[in-house]
Design a protein around this motif. Structure first.
Motif, PDB file in Angstrom:
ATOM      1  N   HIS A 450       0.521  17.703   4.061  1.00 25.47           N
ATOM      2  CA  HIS A 450      -0.725  16.948   4.204  1.00 25.47           C
ATOM      3  C   HIS A 450      -1.012  16.147   2.927  1.00 25.47           C
ATOM      4  N   LEU A 451      -0.865  16.807   1.788  1.00 24.72           N
ATOM      5  CA  LEU A 451      -1.146  16.146   0.515  1.00 24.72           C
ATOM      6  C   LEU A 451      -0.105  15.068   0.203  1.00 24.72           C
ATOM      7  N   ARG A 452       1.140  15.319   0.641  1.00 25.47           N
ATOM      8  CA  ARG A 452       2.189  14.305   0.423  1.00 25.47           C
ATOM      9  C   ARG A 452       1.867  13.030   1.214  1.00 25.47           C
ATOM     10  N   ILE A 453       1.441  13.218   2.472  1.00 25.82           N
ATOM     11  CA  ILE A 453       1.101  12.047   3.294  1.00 25.82           C
ATOM     12  C   ILE A 453      -0.063  11.283   2.674  1.00 25.82           C
ATOM     13  N   HIS A 492       7.423   3.095   6.069  1.00 25.27           N
ATOM     14  CA  HIS A 492       7.724   3.861   4.869  1.00 25.27           C
ATOM     15  C   HIS A 492       9.069   3.407   4.296  1.00 25.27           C
ATOM     16  N   PRO A 493       9.159   3.278   2.984  1.00 26.48           N
ATOM     17  CA  PRO A 493      10.422   2.777   2.404  1.00 26.48           C
ATOM     18  C   PRO A 493      11.607   3.702   2.631  1.00 26.48           C
ATOM     19  N   VAL A 502       0.577  10.781  12.878  1.00 25.36           N
ATOM     20  CA  VAL A 502       0.805  11.585  11.678  1.00 25.36           C
ATOM     21  C   VAL A 502      -0.165  11.213  10.572  1.00 25.36           C
ATOM     22  N   PHE A 503      -0.342   9.906  10.323  1.00 29.38           N
ATOM     23  CA  PHE A 503      -1.117   9.522   9.142  1.00 29.38           C
ATOM     24  C   PHE A 503      -2.590   9.200   9.419  1.00 29.38           C
ATOM     25  N   ILE A 504      -2.938   8.815  10.655  1.00 25.66           N
ATOM     26  CA  ILE A 504      -4.345   8.494  10.943  1.00 25.66           C
ATOM     27  C   ILE A 504      -5.246   9.724  10.793  1.00 25.66           C
ATOM     28  N   PRO A 505      -4.865  10.918  11.322  1.00 29.21           N
ATOM     29  CA  PRO A 505      -5.724  12.094  11.101  1.00 29.21           C
ATOM     30  C   PRO A 505      -5.920  12.420   9.625  1.00 29.21           C
TER      31      PRO A 505
END
Length: 716
Positions: A450-453, A492-493, A502-505
């Protein structure tokens, strides 16, 4: 042998059993001291009355005190049996053995015929062989009780001069008597209170139980005792302990009611202070461990009942010892107070912040939607302590590390959860980033992801890794493209395109959605302007709004972006979800009306999955309803999905709103929706979301959905 002689011999035998092997008898002075010391109410005579009896109860000794007490000279008493002193109606009381002698309170008759109450102190005498040989009896008169008149006067004085307020009312509840304590406690004098009802002391606060209980006591029920709030003459409220009881006349009928009450303000204040000392940290004023365990236990019970999640964060402040050693305990204590204030500002009102000991705090989150949210709160707490804290003339820098326990997974009891969070906190390594750990290893991995995202998403904004895709909206009448929805994508690179699921929440939970939403609005308007500048006639583009964006400044923000890119309002549509509508309908409607007044169209996305009230729905200035894909996927074979879709279409038509179905993937779904009267569709049946260039090419080539009866095909 008569009953009196039997009683006398019984006393003698009791003494014989109790004194076997003891000294023969106490001295007269010792017996006198014992006798007078036992009864404070007894009245001592100048000479103690003493009788000597033989083993049969005949008088062998009669001193001056006995003559004064009974009126018999020694010549008349000696040789008589002791029964000549007994009153006719007397029954000997219980005989008590005390310190080697027997004591009894009895009635005896004087020579004048007067009956008096006396206390007998009987000591057994023994002969040279140790056998009972007689008795020595000390006799002391007892004070008679007060007369009725004396008792009445005494009781009146006690009530008048006592600390308790006294209030007496008649059958009509009018005050007929009160004492000085009443005036001292309430401030009302007798002339001010007499003739009034006790209502002048009522606090006015709701208390449905008190009047009923008082009425019952006044009607003859047992006395009522309790604590209530009263009101003084100056309006001040005060706690009082009250007893209310009825007074009956000689005929048994209730004539009056009396109330005894005391001002217990001091006791309540002391109780509150003791309660605070027992439950709160004296330095910071925060709950201590004991109160935390109590409140946390209640929260965990409630969470189990509702099948919800909660969390406990144990926060340890770093560098506290160094600050204390260099600047002193007073500075470090003031720092802890400031740390508590900073942490409290980060938390919600319903969250519980406590100080455990030293530099260790705990934050209980009674309800969280996702367990990962605990890590977000922990990060906010850590970040809040990164700024210097001003303590007097010192600007102090501290940091913190956090251990997290989640319930019900990690523990079922509050104390167990505290131990788990503390254990997690102790495992945080110095310099670890982020400085937090879950008690559960699984949760640690989820939190790290979660923190990585979140971290990479922040970089994505700065590194221009975000882009918009456009999913066409197709008319079910003409088959032509009549609009598109702008959808955010993240390239993402390393991992390529990252799913919005994955990223919107994560963006919603961390607040990044505000930055993302602003970027989407800006980019969509920029693209619309670019198409216009290229002389391309493009349909309206819909942009999604997060509930977090929907505040009073939203209309101005939208207006600024549209003005910056010279986008006319008919080229832009704003979509919002149903969850937005529960945030206070009146405020939401006011903001919507401002947007509509600017010429913008509003659509309600994912309809049917949220919380909107149909009574409110007709008040919202919405031009389009979008049926959520969850109700489209089962069409036309799932009966419930068909019923829901039919109801939504029917309702939208009544409200004169356009209907868009999302997630349409099959010809059967499209045909069913078209027959219902649905206006537009979105879905893979026509096109998935595509880049701006592909969408531009699609419109240039005239791609459309050909509809002929129940058959539909794609056509160029």
């Amino acid at each position: 042998m008569d009953k009196d002689r039997i009683a006398h011999c019984l006393a003698l035998s009791q003494l014989a059993r109790g004194q076997q092997g003891e000294a023969q008898a106490a001295t007269l002075a010792e017996l006198e001291a014992a006798l007078w010391g036992m009864q404070p109410a007894a009245q001592a005579t100048p000479v103690a009355a003493q009788l000597m009896l033989d083993h049969l109860g005949y008088v062998t000794g009669w001193n001056e005190g006995a003559e004064q007490l009974f009126g018999y000279p020694a010549a008349e008493a000696l040789g008589q049996h002791v029964l000549f002193l007994y009153a006719e109606d007397d029954e000997d009381g219980d005989i008590a053995e005390m310190g080697g002698h027997a004591v009894a309170d009895v009635r005896r008759r004087k020579k004048s015929g007067e009956t008096i109450r006396v206390r007998l102190d009987i000591a057994l005498l023994r002969d040279e062989t140790g056998q009972p040989d007689g008795m020595r009896v000390l006799v002391a008169p007892l004070v008679e009780g007060l007369t009725l008149q004396e008792k009445t006067r005494l009781h009146a004085r006690i009530l008048e001069e006592g600390d308790q307020g006294v209030l007496i009312t008649d059958g009509q509840e009018r005050i007929v008597s009160l004492n000085s304590a009443f005036t001292r406690i309430t401030g009302y004098t007798a002339p001010e209170a007499l003739g009034k009802t006790p209502d002048l002391l009522r606090s006015g606060l709701p208390d449905a139980d008190f009047p009923a209980r008082v009425k019952a006591a006044m009607a003859g029920a047992p006395p009522w005792r309790g604590e209530i709030l009263g009101r003084r003459k100056d309006g001040e409220l005060f706690p009082q302990a009250v007893t209310v009881s009825a007074v009956r006349g000689e005929d048994g009928a209730i004539s009056h009611t009396f109330s005894l009450f005391s001002d217990i303000s001091v006791h309540k204040d002391a109780e509150a202070r003791m309660q605070r000392l027992a439950n709160y940290d004296t330095l910071t004023g925060l709950p201590n461990l004991g109160l935390l365990l109590q409140l946390l236990g209640q929260a965990m019970t409630e969470a189990r009942r509702k099948q919800e999640h909660g969390a406990l964060l144990v926060i340890e402040i770093n560098r506290l010892s160094a600050i204390s050693d260099s600047l002193g305990h007073e500075v470090s204590n003031s720092l802890l107070v400031e740390v508590g204030r900073v942490l409290r500002q980060v938390l919600r009102d319903e969250d519980i912040l406590a100080r455990l000991d030293g530099g260790k705090f705990a934050a209980a989150l009674p309800q969280i939607e996702k367990r990962e949210h605990a890590a977000i709160v922990a990060q906010k707490l850590i970040a809040a302590l990164e700024a210097p804290i001003q303590v007097g003339t010192h600007s102090l820098q501290v940091s913190a590390h956090v251990g997290i326990g989640v319930y019900p997974e990690d523990a079922q009891e509050a104390s167990e959860l505290v131990r788990g969070a503390e254990a997690a906190m102790s495992r945080v390594m110095p310099g670890q980033a982020p400085a937090l750990l879950f008690y559960s290893e699984e949760m640690n991995q989820r939190a790290k992801e979660h923190l990585r995202i979140e971290s990479e998403l922040r970089q994505a904004l700065a590194n221009k890794e975000l882009l918009l895709y456009y999913q066409p909206k197709v008319s079910l009448r003409s088959g032509r493209v009549v609009g598109a929805e702008a959808l955010l994508r993240w390239r993402h690179p390393v991992r390529g395109l990252v799913s919005p699921g994955v990223f919107i929440p994560v963006a919603e939970e961390t607040g990044l959605i505000l930055d993302l939403g602003n970027w989407v609005l800006e980019e969509a308007c920029r693209q619309i302007a670019a198409w216009r500048d290229a002389n391309l006639m493009m349909p309206p583009i819909a942009v999604n709004l997060s509930a977090r964006q929907f505040d009073n400044q939203l209309p101005q923000r939208v207006a600024d972006v549209m003005a910056r890119h010279q986008v006319p309002p008919e080229q832009l549509m704003l979509e919002m979800t149903e969850s937005l509508l529960v945030r206070g309908a009146d405020n939401v409607i006011a903001i919507m009306n401002k947007l509509v007044a600017m010429g913008l169209s509003l659509a309600l996305d994912d309809f049917g999955t949220g919380y909107s009230s149909l009574a409110y729905l007709k008040k919202f200035p919405i031009s389009t309803l979008k049926i959520d894909r969850a109700f489209v996927i089962g069409l036309p074979f799932e009966e419930n999905d068909c019923a829901i879709a039919r109801a939504i279409v029917t309702m939208a038509k009544q409200l004169r709103q356009e209907i868009v179905a999302e997630g349409v993937e099959t010809i059967e779904q499209m045909s069913f929706l078209r027959e219902l009267g649905c206006d537009q569709l979105q879905g893979y049946l026509f096109s998935q979301p595509i880049p701006a260039a592909d969408f531009e090419r699609m419109l240039g080539e005239g791609k459309r959905l050909a509809v002929t009866g129940r058959q539909s095909t794609l056509a160029l």
